[in-house]
Design a protein around this motif. Structure first.
Motif, mmCIF file in Angstrom:
data_model
loop_
_atom_site.group_PDB
_atom_site.id
_atom_site.type_symbol
_atom_site.label_atom_id
_atom_site.label_comp_id
_atom_site.label_asym_id
_atom_site.label_seq_id
_atom_site.Cartn_x
_atom_site.Cartn_y
_atom_site.Cartn_z
ATOM 1 N N CYS A 127 11.931 -7.325 -18.307
ATOM 2 C CA CYS A 127 10.443 -7.146 -17.639
ATOM 3 C C CYS A 127 10.362 -8.268 -16.892
ATOM 4 C CB CYS A 127 9.407 -7.078 -18.875
ATOM 5 S SG CYS A 127 7.804 -7.238 -18.419
ATOM 6 N N ASN A 129 7.341 -9.485 -15.983
ATOM 7 C CA ASN A 129 6.045 -10.267 -16.279
ATOM 8 C C ASN A 129 6.241 -11.085 -17.597
ATOM 9 O OD1 ASN A 129 3.538 -10.423 -15.896
ATOM 10 N ND2 ASN A 129 2.787 -8.706 -17.453
ATOM 11 N N CYS A 161 6.029 -0.690 -19.464
ATOM 12 C CA CYS A 161 6.613 -1.632 -20.223
ATOM 13 C C CYS A 161 5.091 -1.813 -21.167
ATOM 14 C CB CYS A 161 6.850 -2.991 -19.563
ATOM 15 S SG CYS A 161 7.318 -4.187 -20.732
ATOM 16 N N CYS A 163 5.369 -4.398 -23.449
ATOM 17 C CA CYS A 163 5.629 -5.814 -24.271
ATOM 18 C C CYS A 163 4.357 -6.408 -24.467
ATOM 19 C CB CYS A 163 6.408 -6.857 -23.223
ATOM 20 S SG CYS A 163 5.882 -7.518 -21.788
ATOM 21 N N CYS A 166 2.621 -7.491 -21.234
ATOM 22 C CA CYS A 166 2.052 -6.546 -20.224
ATOM 23 C C CYS A 166 0.825 -5.898 -20.825
ATOM 24 C CB CYS A 166 3.169 -5.422 -19.721
ATOM 25 S SG CYS A 166 4.567 -6.050 -18.710
HETATM 26 ZN ZN ZN Z 1 6.418 -6.129 -19.790
#
Ligand code: ZN
Length: 641
Positions: A127, A129, A161, A163, A166
């Motif tokens: 990811c 981010n 995503c 996560c 995010c």
């Molecule tokens: Zn993410």
């Protein structure tokens, strides 16, 4: 920047545990092998998809048993031979970093960071981010401190995503995390922003290619385009043509990156024959793009000498064509519109196959690009029309030009009606039948007089009084369905109703086919569907650039060129399905004596590269060329000198 020529993309992803890593490898032998094979450009491994660096990194993770600086030594050896080196880094995959930082991974909707086939590559992805972003950018900076000619960023694949970061960011931006499309759009914006950051690090005078990002959307970041396509290894032989037709309108520097593998990447023991590689490179020449061969180097050994000996022969031929091919443009007269940032649907692959079989020259362009240069426009299957496009199309038609649309194309964005009054057909909504048919009002030659399957329904429409009907709608007795007693699999055509399937408008400048004919051609490749499009193009383009009626449908004929000459490309090799694969083992031979008509008066036709003069004459505005025997592929120069 200089156009890339005769490239090799060298995969080098090394699992831990190669105890004799690099044992027999030698930078000088590596560079000399490439030099001898007439290679000018390589993508070479600085950091692989396992996450190992092949140089002594201060930030990343060096391959444990690597001695010295493998990347640095190959870079200087290649530069000594004048070979351009772009550093490969996998940015989407980094399994070693992922093992150490589980919080740098993309999280799926079910909260998983590992999913799918663990014996493949994509079971965990990074990811951008997370703190991985800074780590990645620092590594790219570190690689750029070498005298590299550019950076190749691999595996920039779009996935949602969920996560922690995010999700927090999406919530702060008011994005509904239950809305799958909105979540994917957010993930895409993250990818666009990392693309921008990478471009800021890689100096403007260096190559940069972001592999996986849609070409059109990142056109300001990519220095060039590499169309990755192993046609026999999963992509299929219909992928490249459509991609090339779009890519060459986005960037002047485009490569066809095929591979030597029999199956796909990572196939150490697979080699698909020399003729098969030549077939792909002939496709590249026909499409006015450069060539690149994908390879995978053994972790302990040098490049495979016999493969590079074949490549030396192939690139020698490509090199002899370059005095003519350098600086050429693809010559087309049909424009095909898309609203995609780079990903092309099956409709475009079906269209590319169909028009190529028919020898019509076309380009695929974004709807925001200028399309006035084309004589005919095609809006394939799903090209709905917003206000801005409606104005452009209206203006285009007012210039005396013609449009062919199919399926949902031509409708306004809301799908309540056609966007422009020029489509003066009566729109009757989406076709909900799953087994409809059509019948030609005047059956074309060589077509059976019967009810033909539609396969991919689109819309229902009726004619206005001033329309011309080319095909009627035929309703089936039943749709395919389960009614509780029977599964209705046998659904024969019943009768026509008052609807139409092919209509021409009253001004005779717009034709609409009611079903998704190009998607249907990709899925079913039915001759009768191809003939519909052929008949419509003949109507709107009575004197096409290329006429090759007696050439086989398996051949490909295209024109490239510049101010003083045209190059005619005639390709006759094509793959045969063998088992699960489409295989080229040797070249097809076209017998001597076939004729091709090229619009324009040229007093000389030369076979290249030996400049043998071909028999030709002019007739009714066309140059008629009598072809010699062609073994696989031939290039001819049409000029007036
Ligand atoms: Zn993410």
């Amino acid at each position: 920047m200089k156009n890339i020529k005769r490239a090799v993309h060298i995969d080098f992803h090394t699992m831990p545990g190669i105890e004799n890593f690099g044992e027999n490898w030698n930078a000088e032998v590596f560079a000399q092998t490439l030099k001898d094979a007439n290679v000018e450009y390589i993508n070479a491994f600085a950091q692989c998809n396992i996450g190992f660096s092949y140089y002594p990194t201060k930030i990343g993770i060096k391959y444990p048993t690597m001695k010295g600086d493998m990347f640095g030594s190959l870079l200087s050896a290649c530069h000594k031979h004048g070979i351009v080196v772009t550093a490969y880094i996998n940015v989407g995959l980094n399994h070693e970093a992922a093992r150490r930082h589980a919080d740098w991974l993309r999280v799926d909707k079910d909260g998983r960071i590992i999913r799918g086939d663990r014996s493949a590559n994509f079971f965990r992805t990074m990811c951008y981010n997370t703190d991985y972003r800074e780590y990645l950018l620092k590594i790219i900076e570190e690689i750029c401190s070498y005298d590299v000619d550019g950076i190749f960023c691999d595996c920039m694949c779009l996935e949602p995503c969920y996560c922690d970061r995010c999700t927090s960011d999406m919530k702060n931006q008011g994005i509904d995390i239950e809305d799958g499309k909105a979540v994917l759009d957010f993930a895409y914006r993250v990818m666009l922003s990392i693309s921008e950051d990478i471009r800021k690090i890689v100096p403007k005078d260096k190559y940069l290619f972001l592999n996986g990002m849609p070409f059109y959307d990142v056109r300001n970041y990519n220095s060039h385009i590499e169309i990755e396509c192993l046609p026999s290894g999963g992509w299929g032989y219909d992928y490249f043509g459509a991609k090339a037709a779009y890519a060459r309108n986005i960037n002047k520097n485009v490569l066809y990156m095929t591979g030597r593998f029999q199956s796909s990447w990572g196939d150490f023991g697979g080699y698909k024959t020399k003729a098969s590689i030549e077939n792909d490179f002939f496709d590249a020449l026909c499409n006015n793009v450069g060539v690149s061969l994908g390879d995978h180097m053994h972790p302990a050994n040098n490049l495979i000498a016999d493969i590079y000996s074949d490549l030396r022969d192939i690139y020698k031929i490509i090199k002899t064509y370059e005095p003519w091919t350098d600086g050429c443009n693809y010559i087309s007269e049909i424009g095909v519109l898309t609203d995609s940032g780079g990903v092309l649907s099956k409709s475009y692959m079906g269209l590319s196959r169909m028009l190529s079989e028919l020898k019509y020259s076309f380009d695929i362009i974004h709807k925001d690009m200028d399309f006035d240069r084309f004589s005919v426009l095609i809006l394939p299957d799903d090209m709905r029309v917003d206000n801005e496009l409606a104005n452009k199309l209206k203006n285009y038609l007012s210039m005396g030009k013609k449009i062919i649309s199919s399926g949902f194309s031509g409708l306004n964005i809301e799908e309540t009606d056609f966007a422009l009054s020029e489509w003066d057909f009566k729109y009757k909504g989406k076709d909900s039948s799953n087994s409809p048919y059509f019948h030609f009002t005047n059956t074309p030659p060589n077509i059976a007089d019967m009810d033909w399957a539609i396969y991919k329904p689109g819309i229902r429409m009726e004619k206005s009084d001033t329309n011309t009907v080319l095909a009627d709608y035929i309703v089936p007795y039943f749709d395919r369905k389960w009614d509780g007693l029977h599964g209705y699999f046998y659904t024969p055509p019943k009768c026509k109703n008052k609807e139409s399937v092919i209509l021409i408008n009253s001004q005779k400048n717009v034709a609409h086919v009611s079903f998704r004919i190009f998607d249907a051609y990709y899925e079913n490749a039915m001759y009768a569907h191809k003939i519909i499009i052929d008949e419509l193009i003949k109507l709107f383009l009575p004197n096409p650039l290329i006429r090759a009626e007696n050439m086989p449908s398996t051949s490909r004929i295209t024109l490239t060129g510049k101010k003083d000459y045209y190059l005619l490309h005639v390709k006759v090799t094509y793959p045969e399905p063998r088992g699960k694969f489409d295989i080229v083992e040797e070249h097809n031979i076209l017998p001597e004596g076939k004729t091709i008509y090229i619009r324009g008066n040229f007093n000389k036709v030369l076979r290249l590269p030996d400049k043998t003069i071909m028999e030709s004459y002019t007739e009714n505005g066309y140059t008629v060329i009598k072809l010699p025997q062609i073994n696989g592929y031939g290039m001819f120069c049409l000029c007036n000198k």
